[in-house]
Design an enzyme around this catalytic site. Structure first.
Site, mmCIF file in Angstrom:
data_model
loop_
_atom_site.group_PDB
_atom_site.id
_atom_site.type_symbol
_atom_site.label_atom_id
_atom_site.label_comp_id
_atom_site.label_asym_id
_atom_site.label_seq_id
_atom_site.Cartn_x
_atom_site.Cartn_y
_atom_site.Cartn_z
ATOM 1 C CB THR A 150 68.479 85.743 101.983
ATOM 2 O OG1 THR A 150 68.616 84.313 102.034
ATOM 3 C CG2 THR A 150 67.641 86.229 103.139
ATOM 4 C CG ASP A 151 72.766 85.907 96.937
ATOM 5 O OD1 ASP A 151 72.703 84.712 96.598
ATOM 6 O OD2 ASP A 151 73.392 86.770 96.287
#
Length: 395
Positions: free
Chosen positions: A316-317
């Site tokens: 994920t970011d």
């Protein structure tokens, strides 16, 4: 007349013997080539079986707590291994670290920090595999330690040069510099099409794909793990996801023709264990009207994993960004991302939130909300990548 017939017969016999010898020789050569090919395939299969057994052995000796720690990347504070950072590594078995300017003073200091992190993970925590240590060294305005690490030009500048060799050269140079500092993952290149800043190579999807592939070649040539971001592309976003969610109304068919093309090119042409794909927090309403990409099973699993065939690590970011953090707790966002199919969740700036994410994952595992099968699949990808890319503990 008889002499001529005899000569003819002898000539034909000789030619047949020579031809037969050639046929036999060719047959012998072909048989040996085939045998060599079979032996080579058998050796490759043997190596693969041995590698798979190594991965299986590592996983068999890991606790659920250790496995979940491998599924987290956190930021730390300080320019050396602090008590707080050591606590996070030990308590939560963290498998990946991301560095920022706050961690970088000099080359000698960075080497000491990365060595210290790896040694602590190895000797104190007894982690079975080393840490991924990552950084954002894209170029242009997104660089870290620019007075220490030679900053690359922006991707937009490289794209405007129309010189693919520049993308490969800068990836080689950056990868080499990072590896010398103990940083084994660069969260670059940006594979987005047509961002409004200088982070994209081009507004044209095919051009972006070509430059991203050149950069990938550069990183692979020096053994640096890299990450394509921000899947499925943030070029159409209107709101900075650091602040809030941005909704994009575009069909899957259009995405395949544009934003997805750079990602698909690398997925199809590169060994998937050599790179990450970092998923954005944008919302793509025609793919999933309810969830940001990083929280969406329709995008992470159905699209990226199944339709596009990617079998490497999905990360994920930063889950502290407003596009996610404003709409749920850290505990919930981590669980939602993993349920969507993500392998590593990222929390860059807050130890407490990182601890909450870990606790949420562990509770979800204990209650069966996260299955052992899914956890094992993610951890297997992580361990495979660490072994294949020779992520090693320092001496």
């Amino acid at each position: 007349m008889k002499n001529k017939i005899c000569v003819a017969i002898i000539t034909v016999a000789y030619m047949l013997s020579v031809f037969g010898g050639i046929v036999l020789a060719n047959s012998w050569v072909n048989n040996n080539i085939n045998m060599a090919g079979q032996l080579s395939r058998m050796m490759m299969m043997s190596d693969k079986l041995a590698f798979d057994r190594q991965v299986d052995t590592i996983m068999a000796n890991m606790s659920p707590e250790e496995k979940l720690g491998q599924m987290m990347m956190i930021g730390i504070y300080g320019t050396e291994l602090t008590n707080d950072a050591a606590y996070m590594l030990n308590k939560y078995h963290i498998g990946s670290i991301i560095l920022f300017d706050r961690n970088l003073v000099s080359k000698e200091q960075i080497c000491s920090l990365t060595d210290g992190l790896q040694q602590y993970a190895k000797e104190t925590v007894k982690e079975p595999v080393p840490l991924f240590i990552a950084i954002d060294e894209e170029g242009g305005r997104v660089v870290r330690g620019k007075n220490i690490i030679e900053p690359p030009p922006s991707q937009a500048d490289i794209g405007r040069s129309q010189n693919l060799a520049q993308a490969e050269l800068w990836a080689q140079k950056t990868g080499t510099n990072l590896k010398s500092l103990g940083i084994n993952v660069n969260l670059a290149p940006v594979a987005d099409v047509g961002t409004t800043d200088t982070r994209s190579y081009s507004n044209d999807a095919s051009t972006v794909a070509s430059f991203v592939k050149a950069a990938a070649n550069g990183y692979e040539s020096v053994g640096e793990v890299y990450a394509l971001k921000h899947f499925p592309g943030i070029g159409r976003g209107k709101v900075d996801t650091h602040k809030d969610v941005s909704s994009v109304d575009v069909s899957k068919e259009t995405l395949y023709e544009t934003d997805l093309k750079p990602f698909k090119t690398i997925i199809d042409q590169k060994e998937n264990d050599r790179f990450f794909i970092l998923v954005s927090h944008l919302k793509y309403s025609q793919l999933d009207p309810n969830n940001s990409a990083s929280q969406s099973r329709a995008i992470v699993t159905d699209l990226l994993r199944q339709e596009m065939g990617y079998n490497g690590i999905i990360i994920t970011d930063d889950l502290a960004m407003g596009a996610v953090a404003k709409y749920g707790s850290s505990r919930d966002s981590g669980v939602k991302s993993v349920k969507a199919g993500v392998d590593i969740v990222m929390m860059c700036h807050d130890y407490k939130q990182a601890a909450e994410i870990y606790s949420g994952l562990l509770d979800a595992y204990k209650t069966g909300e996260l299955t052992e099968e899914q956890i094992n699949a993610s951890v297997r990808r992580i361990i495979r990548a660490k072994l294949l890319n020779r992520i090693e503990y320092t001496d």
